[in-house]
Design an enzyme around this catalytic site. Structure first.
Site, short mmCIF file in Angstrom:
data_model
loop_
_atom_site.label_atom_id
_atom_site.label_comp_id
_atom_site.label_asym_id
_atom_site.label_seq_id
_atom_site.Cartn_x
_atom_site.Cartn_y
_atom_site.Cartn_z
NE ARG A 1 -13.91 5.32 0.02
CZ ARG A 1 -15.18 5.65 0.22
NH1 ARG A 1 -15.53 6.27 1.32
NH2 ARG A 1 -16.11 5.34 -0.66
NE ARG B 1 -19.88 1.07 -3.23
CZ ARG B 1 -18.66 0.86 -2.78
NH1 ARG B 1 -17.98 -0.18 -3.22
NH2 ARG B 1 -18.12 1.66 -1.90
NE ARG C 1 -4.09 -1.63 2.17
CZ ARG C 1 -5.29 -1.39 1.66
NH1 ARG C 1 -5.58 -0.21 1.20
NH2 ARG C 1 -6.19 -2.33 1.63
#
Ligand SMILES: [Zn+2]
Length: 219
Positions: free
Chosen positions: A167, A123, A89
């Site tokens: 994000r 979503r 990451r």
């Protein structure tokens, strides 16, 4: 032996592509987030450590992540190789990985931020039974209602425009140095993640010189 890393922003279909790749090539799919979740659920020593870190509002440190990955790969159940998802990451984790394992390729699923936004903001989640929906390609039969239980479909708390923008920014900040490092070693195959999942899978295989995916072969 085939050892791959798969990278892609949320909504890029990373998990689906890793699963398709792993299925008939007999690769082990390693999802680092799942390993952490398992430890937390099973109340292992490591799980307790993760829980404490998260309770303090901190990110799980590189040392902990690296030891989890090392332990997982030491199980050596991957006779034909693996595809790892959720690691590395950041740059330090990437360096550790390159020093420890000779990888065969890094699959980067490329999805423009605008498309991530479109996919993620579509979503929906059933407030009652937790079933996932997607207003783009997995619509409920009756608008706003769950097909399974009739519950109300809601937007996830963290699927707002602002939260997603944060994000995305964090994702790029962390991931770009990793991709740059892998690119310099010429490991990266960049695949356009916009087409349907089978097309994307075939592109991945083509770029990695792997046999074509045969639909239904393992169903
Ligand atoms: Zn439901």
């Amino acid at each position: 032996m085939r050892k791959y890393v798969i990278m892609g922003v949320q909504g890029s279909g990373k998990g689906t592509q890793a699963a398709l790749l792993a299925s008939d090539l007999e690769l082990v799919q390693i999802i680092v987030g799942d390993i952490f979740r398992w430890h937390v659920q099973q109340h292992t020593k490591l799980g307790a450590q993760v829980r404490r870190t998260m309770a303090a509002g901190q990110l799980v440190g590189d040392d902990l992540v690296e030891s989890v990955v090392r332990d997982r790969l030491q199980q050596h159940d991957w006779n034909y190789g693996f595809v790892i998802d959720g690691f590395p990451r950041n740059r330090r984790q990437a360096e550790f990985f390159l020093e420890s394992y000779d990888i065969d390729g890094v699959i980067h699923l490329d999805l423009p931020d605008s498309e991530v936004r479109r996919r993620v903001l579509a979503r929906r989640l059933c407030a009652n039974c937790g079933m996932d929906y997607n207003l783009i390609d997995d619509r409920p039969t009756h608008e706003g209602r769950c097909d399974v239980c009739g519950g109300e479909l809601v937007i996830r708390e963290d699927d707002t425009e602002e939260a997603l923008a944060t994000r995305l920014r964090e994702y790029h900040e962390k991931t770009n140095p990793v991709l740059d490092l892998f690119r310099r070693k010429e490991y990266v195959v960049n695949v356009d993640a916009r087409p349907d999942k089978i097309t994307v899978q075939q592109m991945i295989r083509h770029r990695l010189s792997l046999p074509e995916y045969m639909e239904g072969k393992n169903d």
